[in-house]
Write an enzyme that holds these catalytic residues in place. Sequence first.
Site, mmCIF file in Angstrom:
data_model
loop_
_atom_site.group_PDB
_atom_site.id
_atom_site.type_symbol
_atom_site.label_atom_id
_atom_site.label_comp_id
_atom_site.label_asym_id
_atom_site.label_seq_id
_atom_site.Cartn_x
_atom_site.Cartn_y
_atom_site.Cartn_z
ATOM 1 C CG ASN A 36 -2.072 0.937 1.103
ATOM 2 O OD1 ASN A 36 -2.340 1.469 0.026
ATOM 3 N ND2 ASN A 36 -2.744 1.205 2.201
ATOM 4 C CB SER A 126 -6.857 2.252 15.810
ATOM 5 O OG SER A 126 -8.022 2.953 15.471
ATOM 6 C CE1 TYR A 151 -6.817 -1.083 11.023
ATOM 7 C CE2 TYR A 151 -8.691 0.057 11.992
ATOM 8 C CZ TYR A 151 -7.344 -0.014 11.732
ATOM 9 O OH TYR A 151 -6.511 0.972 12.198
ATOM 10 C CE LYS A 155 -4.127 -1.532 13.713
ATOM 11 N NZ LYS A 155 -2.684 -1.682 13.476
ATOM 12 C CE LYS A 298 -24.217 -2.458 8.195
ATOM 13 N NZ LYS A 298 -22.977 -3.186 8.507
HETATM 14 N N1 UFG Z 1 -16.473 11.283 5.969
HETATM 15 C C1 UFG Z 1 -17.335 11.905 5.084
HETATM 16 N N2 UFG Z 1 -17.101 11.756 3.755
HETATM 17 C C2 UFG Z 1 -16.065 11.029 3.267
HETATM 18 C C3 UFG Z 1 -15.181 10.403 4.186
HETATM 19 C C4 UFG Z 1 -15.426 10.548 5.535
HETATM 20 O O1 UFG Z 1 -18.312 12.551 5.484
HETATM 21 O O2 UFG Z 1 -15.916 10.924 2.047
HETATM 22 C C5 UFG Z 1 -16.712 11.454 7.422
HETATM 23 C C6 UFG Z 1 -16.988 10.135 8.113
HETATM 24 O O3 UFG Z 1 -18.369 9.827 8.023
HETATM 25 C C7 UFG Z 1 -16.513 10.430 9.514
HETATM 26 C C8 UFG Z 1 -15.358 11.416 9.307
HETATM 27 O O4 UFG Z 1 -15.532 11.946 8.009
HETATM 28 O O5 UFG Z 1 -17.527 11.080 10.212
HETATM 29 C C9 UFG Z 1 -14.001 10.754 9.404
HETATM 30 O O6 UFG Z 1 -13.985 9.638 8.537
HETATM 31 P P1 UFG Z 1 -12.625 8.898 8.132
HETATM 32 O O7 UFG Z 1 -12.989 7.795 7.191
HETATM 33 O O8 UFG Z 1 -11.618 9.874 7.675
HETATM 34 O O9 UFG Z 1 -12.100 8.325 9.515
HETATM 35 P P2 UFG Z 1 -12.799 7.313 10.540
HETATM 36 O O10 UFG Z 1 -12.877 8.047 11.828
HETATM 37 O O11 UFG Z 1 -14.027 6.719 9.997
HETATM 38 O O12 UFG Z 1 -11.729 6.142 10.548
HETATM 39 C C10 UFG Z 1 -10.469 6.336 11.084
HETATM 40 C C11 UFG Z 1 -9.454 5.395 10.456
HETATM 41 C C12 UFG Z 1 -9.751 3.965 10.808
HETATM 42 C C13 UFG Z 1 -9.933 3.809 12.279
HETATM 43 C C14 UFG Z 1 -10.937 4.798 12.786
HETATM 44 C C15 UFG Z 1 -11.012 4.761 14.280
HETATM 45 O O13 UFG Z 1 -9.471 5.528 9.052
HETATM 46 O O14 UFG Z 1 -8.647 3.194 10.412
HETATM 47 O O15 UFG Z 1 -10.559 6.117 12.441
HETATM 48 O O16 UFG Z 1 -12.144 5.401 14.748
HETATM 49 F F1 UFG Z 1 -10.372 2.566 12.571
#
Ligand code: UFG
Length: 339
Positions: A36, A126, A151, A155, A298
Amino acid sequence: MAKILVTGGTGYIGSHTVVELLQNGNEVIIVDNLSNSNVQVLEGIYKITGINPAFENVDCTDYVQMERVLNKYPNIDAVIHFAASKAVAESVEKPLMYYRNNLLSLINLLELMLNYKIPNIVFSSSCTVYGQPDKLPVDEKAPIKKAESPYGNTKQIAEEIITDLAAANKQLKAVVLRYFNPIGAHPSAHIGEIPNGIPNNLMPYIAQTAAGKRTELKIYGNDYNTPDGTCIRDYIDVVDLAKAHLAALTHLLNNKQEKQVEVFNVGTGRGLSVLEMLTTFQEVNKLKVPHKIVARRKGDIEQVWADPTHANNTLQWKALTPLTETLKNAWKWEQNQKK
Ligand code: UFG
């Protein structure tokens, strides 16, 4: 100066940490299978530091190859273990791949650390282990919630494996860093995040939409129980996060750690909504990012941000980069990608 094995050292957080390690006089051996990332990251590291760290294109799940690496580079002081698969949705589709990659690599590494008498490990965990915390900001004593994805489960299991092994081997010392949401890039724009295909994460999606690579940002839900209705996260600058690894390593190598396993939140302590991130990105970079509100995604947690007091006090580490700088660096890096 210490000799550090960095697995996943060409990845997003790994590469920024390698830069900090080299700039502080450490010798670095990178192990990465480039699944990656790519070799250009090594050029970026060289451009920033003027140093070419040793690089071994090896998959950490391959015990024989990992043993070859340890024979080639004797007397390693510590391991920083980044190498892992990290896409939440992909882990739901391919759970075995996640359990194999993330757990077998850790087991191999720990076994080799015992055999080769390497006493120290810094492990990438995480904030996903907290799920939706009952109390915010969340500190390290908060209960671990049932994992939302394979995933996240890798962790949690990895943290348990490290704890069990430490109980059985008094010489082993571990720092577990629970990352919140890393964003941004090195200010030089020589290294940064390289999303695989369509980005899942917010910041690369915003940056790619600003660059015209994506037509519009979808904001997943504005009906959450938060001030503006969008989800809240603790976004931490990737260079600040990299520096937390250096602080953890110093803590371990100076024998300052009393407990065998110490867990630290690595975040800023500040929660920001999706809309706040988008608005600030547009303001500091003076551009418009087309966006629309769509249904919730989701598995998303409503809100989470860190209490980083333990890391602030014990590791003498603090997230210092202003958000405006981080967002400028994210945009600078994205623009560099077009060339
Ligand atoms: N979001 C959007 N649009 C997008 C992408 C994200 O609105 O196109 C929102 C998501 O709904 C969320 C926020 O932006 O509310 C953050 O989303 P991310 O995907 O950037 O990050 P996450 O918090 O979902 O996930 C991250 C890491 C994971 C880890 C997680 C732990 O990517 O590896 O935090 O909570 F597991």
